[in-house]
Design a protein around this motif. Structure first.
Motif, PDB file in Angstrom:
ATOM      1  N   ASP A  14      61.381  96.640  59.224  1.00  0.00           N
ATOM      2  CA  ASP A  14      62.287  96.726  58.075  1.00  0.00           C
ATOM      3  C   ASP A  14      63.249  95.542  58.048  1.00  0.00           C
ATOM      4  O   ASP A  14      63.522  94.971  56.986  1.00  0.00           O
ATOM      5  CB  ASP A  14      63.125  98.006  58.172  1.00  0.00           C
TER       6      ASP A  14
ATOM      7  N   ALA B 107      61.449  92.451  56.887  1.00  0.00           N
ATOM      8  CA  ALA B 107      61.209  92.474  55.440  1.00  0.00           C
ATOM      9  C   ALA B 107      62.504  92.230  54.667  1.00  0.00           C
ATOM     10  O   ALA B 107      62.538  91.501  53.670  1.00  0.00           O
ATOM     11  CB  ALA B 107      60.602  93.819  55.046  1.00  0.00           C
ATOM     12  N   THR B 108      63.593  92.833  55.150  1.00  0.00           N
ATOM     13  CA  THR B 108      64.854  92.723  54.427  1.00  0.00           C
ATOM     14  C   THR B 108      65.400  91.313  54.475  1.00  0.00           C
ATOM     15  O   THR B 108      65.854  90.772  53.462  1.00  0.00           O
ATOM     16  CB  THR B 108      65.892  93.692  55.037  1.00  0.00           C
ATOM     17  N   GLU B 109      65.318  90.702  55.662  1.00  0.00           N
ATOM     18  CA  GLU B 109      65.919  89.366  55.795  1.00  0.00           C
ATOM     19  C   GLU B 109      65.013  88.272  55.253  1.00  0.00           C
ATOM     20  O   GLU B 109      65.494  87.319  54.651  1.00  0.00           O
ATOM     21  CB  GLU B 109      66.250  89.082  57.264  1.00  0.00           C
TER      22      GLU B 109
ATOM     23  N   GLY C  30      62.584  88.615  52.991  1.00  0.00           N
ATOM     24  CA  GLY C  30      62.359  88.777  51.565  1.00  0.00           C
ATOM     25  C   GLY C  30      60.976  88.301  51.173  1.00  0.00           C
ATOM     26  O   GLY C  30      60.159  87.899  52.011  1.00  0.00           O
ATOM     27  N   GLY C  31      60.700  88.367  49.889  1.00  0.00           N
ATOM     28  CA  GLY C  31      59.447  87.846  49.363  1.00  0.00           C
ATOM     29  C   GLY C  31      58.260  88.690  49.764  1.00  0.00           C
ATOM     30  O   GLY C  31      58.375  89.726  50.426  1.00  0.00           O
ATOM     31  N   THR C  32      57.091  88.227  49.363  1.00  0.00           N
ATOM     32  CA  THR C  32      55.867  88.982  49.606  1.00  0.00           C
ATOM     33  C   THR C  32      55.488  88.945  51.075  1.00  0.00           C
ATOM     34  O   THR C  32      55.077  89.947  51.657  1.00  0.00           O
ATOM     35  CB  THR C  32      54.725  88.406  48.752  1.00  0.00           C
TER      36      THR C  32
ATOM     37  N   VAL D  18      57.580  91.573  53.056  1.00  0.00           N
ATOM     38  CA  VAL D  18      57.196  92.985  52.977  1.00  0.00           C
ATOM     39  C   VAL D  18      55.874  93.214  53.712  1.00  0.00           C
ATOM     40  O   VAL D  18      55.694  94.245  54.371  1.00  0.00           O
ATOM     41  CB  VAL D  18      57.139  93.490  51.516  1.00  0.00           C
ATOM     42  N   LEU D  19      54.974  92.249  53.668  1.00  0.00           N
ATOM     43  CA  LEU D  19      53.693  92.413  54.368  1.00  0.00           C
ATOM     44  C   LEU D  19      53.913  92.446  55.878  1.00  0.00           C
ATOM     45  O   LEU D  19      53.367  93.300  56.581  1.00  0.00           O
ATOM     46  CB  LEU D  19      52.737  91.274  53.982  1.00  0.00           C
TER      47      LEU D  19
ATOM     48  N   LEU E 292      48.969  97.031  50.462  1.00  0.00           N
ATOM     49  CA  LEU E 292      50.091  96.472  49.701  1.00  0.00           C
ATOM     50  C   LEU E 292      49.680  95.280  48.856  1.00  0.00           C
ATOM     51  O   LEU E 292      49.982  95.200  47.673  1.00  0.00           O
ATOM     52  CB  LEU E 292      51.183  96.013  50.669  1.00  0.00           C
ATOM     53  N   GLY E 293      48.971  94.332  49.530  1.00  0.00           N
ATOM     54  CA  GLY E 293      48.758  93.035  48.876  1.00  0.00           C
ATOM     55  C   GLY E 293      47.462  92.938  48.102  1.00  0.00           C
ATOM     56  O   GLY E 293      47.309  92.051  47.271  1.00  0.00           O
TER      57      GLY E 293
END
Lengths: 579, 579
Positions: free
Chosen positions: A435, A438-440, A442-444, A447-448, A485-486
């Motif tokens: 998490d 993903a939070t820091e 950012g972008g695709t 999250v992947l 996801l992708g």
């Protein structure tokens, strides 16, 4: 650049027609400008504002209940005529006389001054109050020569609320005069604006410079500065305005941080953060500030800070309800929860990302320890290769892949360490650390990677030593998460191209009778991933998909696949060094 | 250019901090974004919106009663993370579950999709509705692949009002789905935007081109066009959106004409004027349109048109009250006149500039006739010399003096003719015609000419033949009016430099015993004015005055003095040809 018009000579007329059409519930057109559509109370003093066009929402945007009764609308950056002012004032008059209020510019002073005479001659009591808030336009001993800029908005609002409250013409004029005396502004410009139909800007500011005190029509400023940070600009504006604090000013103020057109709300909020802190440091108490575009100059880049030093009357008038096309101050009443009870606010502790860690047993803690060691090694590798990943990404993308991976791993590592200190098992540790990535990041890719790490961790055992079969299952879960996801396929030039051979190699090792050590299997899988990542350089780009993708140039390996190879290789060396 | 920030990497964080500070009555910060500060009714469905930053007021600007319950705030043009979405949703939840709604972009779909799963896993019922309004981003048979642009605002507003009305989660999701199905947008771009800290724009549009369908992050458009008028753009957008009208759509619509950041409200209103007319031509009935900046892209230049095909529910939700930092829809109630009666509206006939003409006697009508003849001649001369006056003015000013004089005389002449037809005497005729000059010409020279003509006419006799003494007194009154308004002295390089010798010459003729004919005296005075106008070329510029003036370059005659000379010369030849 002012781009949209038909005949430049009809710019103000066409603008006004469209404005009235869009806001016909609040305003109606009269020759020379607009007045309120719903008529005010009989006998109320009418407040009529005005000036040249190009400053929306000044001036027609603030006509309505609680705000102005009429606005006189001139051509772009040009004073309206006397006749326009007289006509609008006569249409706005409700029997209580008319206050004409406007910024101090030669043409406006002449035309509104003549209009005042004509109205009085015609038996309609009229007074004028000039706005002179711009401290850069004349020195303190010539305050009457100062121009009116965003302080217009404050003076108009206060005078209008005083009129709504029922004061007579002298009372309203006095309120406006007091508001103007309490109001100080200072602005900067970064770039000029272009008049409708013109090929060249009306004026310019040299690239990388900040013009302090430049007027809203390009009138000369007082000094030129090198470009500065938002914090530095806040300091310059606060110091400049406070140096001109009116005699006897108290500590209660309101503020307007005004954008001139091209300087956007996001930027204004960044400056406001610093301005608010500086004002508080100065012992000032800021009530109901406004941050936004209130007096613009077409698409000029720049902003200004206005302070209004309040007394009880001024604060009440400033905060009074108003309903106009561009500015609404809703009454506090009427928005309460009308039935039932309010929902409780969430306890902030519940939003702590560390919440929900269940302390793990010894095996789980040991696996978390291996993961931490792997993440430390991954961090070193990604920091070392940040620039290289950026260069690869820049060929077909926006060049931020290295930066994103570094931000991701740093946040991930920090969080994983904190989780390990709370005795987290691998599932909790990688859920929280994923998490954070993903939070820091950012972008695709963020999250992947976050989803991949969480899925990977969720399949690691907390109760026994991590074997090759566990790693294979965890890696497959990570791959599934990425694919879900992708939606990328092998051959799309994404990290999937490297992740699939990695998973296949691990699965093969887990399924073979040789039962190789997990470290050996991982290392072999990492080699397969790295090889596959390099091979993405040879792939034909897949264009023509529904969602526009970067062209993924042939000849350059994919940055995402490359970084995946780096990560799994570094993890092998650190986490399973002796298997 | 995005100019104001501290650390570009902290742009979104700093923006959010300033935003929350400025709007702490309505919002409070939570990790990942903002939620309403006053808590909603217990059990209400929470509507949580979100996406990358750089689109203010999307997304944090629309949090408040009647609108969204929370906004998830990503980095600039970057999806917020899953954790951010989960955290904001948990903080926004009031016990009724959460609708997540956002534009259809890959990163947002992944992160909000994961957040929906996690919320449901955590026992908080959650649903997502994507906004897919951009007809340029995919064809009608792939509607689900379309991106979300300004239609976001409509879907968010409608879903939020449905939630406020008390619908359950499925009902609110259904309202959002219906709103999205009824919403179509099409946009154009004229220029790209610059990311904070970047030296180059993120993307560009070639100079003089219009990119149709270009996305709000620079995603490819569908066609490139030559620059066009506002009317042509309106046609392009209306046709493009109506070509994608949903099946079964009725004739009741609302519209959003959205500015992307650098395209300002004035321009949007000009386009809206044309859009509104075209929509009405198509038989559509437009309710409560919004014209303004609702979903921006930093300082990108461009705009988009959104239509929402309404049914009764959608219209009620669209028009329902809302109170948020960037958008307030005040309840219609509460703004009525609470006591006493409303003021009567003025009779439009009273605003007719021709009102108040008193029919003159024969002498007065004859003098008006001479004035008309003079004005006709003046018009010819000014038209002939428009370019020359512009060139002279351009040396030290903005080059519009010729244009202004022509606009002034044309309006003046038209109005004087109409006044003459109503038997106006010279005072009425020149009062009205002077007003027309000032109104049409605008600017400082307009108001001076208007005042001069009115003052001149007021002193002309209505009851006897106009003698040299009358002309001298009238000219002196005109000079006084100009001096009172403009405060210029002889030597300032203004029309006063030519008007003073003109008046002096006339006064001398009137006072002399030779009692020369008025035509001869006027002609001699006109020569004095013309000579003096030429001499303004030799004057030392007067700089350093409090109000910045153009530098009035030495060596060039003053344009205002020059045109005064032309006017009085032409008037002499026409009005007093045989005296």
């Amino acid at each position: 650049m002012t781009t949209l018009y038909n005949d430049p000579a009809k710019f103000a007329d066409d603008m006004l027609a469209g404005f009235v059409d869009a806001h016909d519930d609040l305003v109606r057109a009269v020759p020379g400008g607009v007045v309120r559509a719903p008529r005010p109370r009989k006998g109320k003093v009418a407040v009529v504002v005005g000036g040249g066009s190009g400053h929306y929402p000044a001036f027609c945007g603030v006509v309505g209940p609680g705000f102005a009764d009429g606005a006189v609308v001139g051509n772009v950056f040009t004073s309206p005529s006397t006749r326009q002012a007289v006509t609008v004032a006569r249409a706005a008059d409700a029997g209580g006389g008319v206050l004409l209020t406007y910024g101090n510019y030669a043409g406006d002073v002449m035309n509104f001054g003549l209009a005042e005479q004509r109205l009085n001659d015609a038996g309609i009591p009229a007074r004028t109050v000039l706005v002179t808030d711009d401290v850069a336009s004349a020195s303190a001993d010539e305050e009457g020569k100062r121009r009116g800029i965003a302080g217009d908005f404050a003076v108009f609002k206060i005078a209008s609320a005083a009129a709504e409250e029922g004061l007579d013409l002298d009372g309203v004029a006095d309120a406006a005069t007091r508001a103007n005396a309490a109001t100080r502004s200072l602005g900067v410009a970064f770039d000029g604006c272009t008049m409708p139909g013109a090929d060249e800007p009306l004026f310019t500011v040299p690239d990388g410079k900040v013009a302090l005190g430049l007027g809203i029509h390009g009138e000369p400023g007082i000094s030129e500065h090198e470009s500065m940070t938002a914090d530095e600009l806040a300091r310059l504006l606060v110091d400049g305005v406070l140096a001109e604090r009116p005699a006897g000013a108290g500590t209660r103020v309101t503020a307007i941080l005004n954008g001139l057109g091209r300087t956007k709300y996001e930027e204004l909020f960044i400056v406001w953060k610093a301005v608010a802190a500086l004002l508080r440091d100065e012992g000032l108490d800021v009530a109901a500030p406004e941050v936004g575009e209130l007096v613009t100059s077409l698409d000029m880049a720049g902003c200004s800070l206005t302070l209004v030093f309040l007394d009880d009357d001024l604060e009440r008038w400033w905060s009074a309800p108003a309903l106009s096309p561009a500015y609404t101050k809703a009454p506090a009443a009427g928005w309460e929860v009308s039935e039932g009870e309010r929902a409780a606010a969430i306890d902030p502790a519940e939003l702590d990302p560390m919440a929900g860690i269940e302390p793990a047993g010894e095996q789980g803690r040991r696996t978390t320890g291996r993961i931490l060691a792997a993440l430390e090694a991954v961090g070193d590798v990604l920091h070392d290769h940040e620039d290289e990943l950026g260069r690869i990404d820049a060929v077909a993308g926006d060049g931020d892949h290295g930066r994103g991976m570094v931000k991701g791993i740093d946040a991930c590592l920090r969080t994983a360490r904190a989780a390990a200190e709370k005795d987290a098992g691998p599932a909790d540790a990688l859920r929280i650390a994923g998490d954070a990535w993903a939070t820091e990041a950012g972008g695709t890719s963020g999250v992947l990677w976050g989803a991949a790490l969480a899925a990977f961790g969720a399949r690691l055992p907390g109760d026994h030593r991590c074997e090759t079969a566990d790693l294979a299952a965890a890696a497959e879960a990570a791959l599934d998460a990425v694919r879900n996801l992708g939606k990328a396929q092998v051959g799309d030039k994404t990290l999937v191209d490297a992740l699939v051979p990695f998973v296949d190699s691990l699965k093969e090792a887990a399924g073979s009778s040789s039962d190789s050590a997990s470290g050996v299997a991982w290392r072999r899988a990492a080699e397969a991933a790295t090889t596959a990542a390099r091979q993405t350089a040879d792939l034909t780009p897949k264009l023509g998909r529904a969602r526009p993708l970067a062209d993924k140039s042939v000849g350059t390996p994919d940055a995402g696949a490359t970084s995946l190879g780096m990560v799994v290789t570094a993890a092998a060396d650190a986490a399973w060094p002796d298997d």
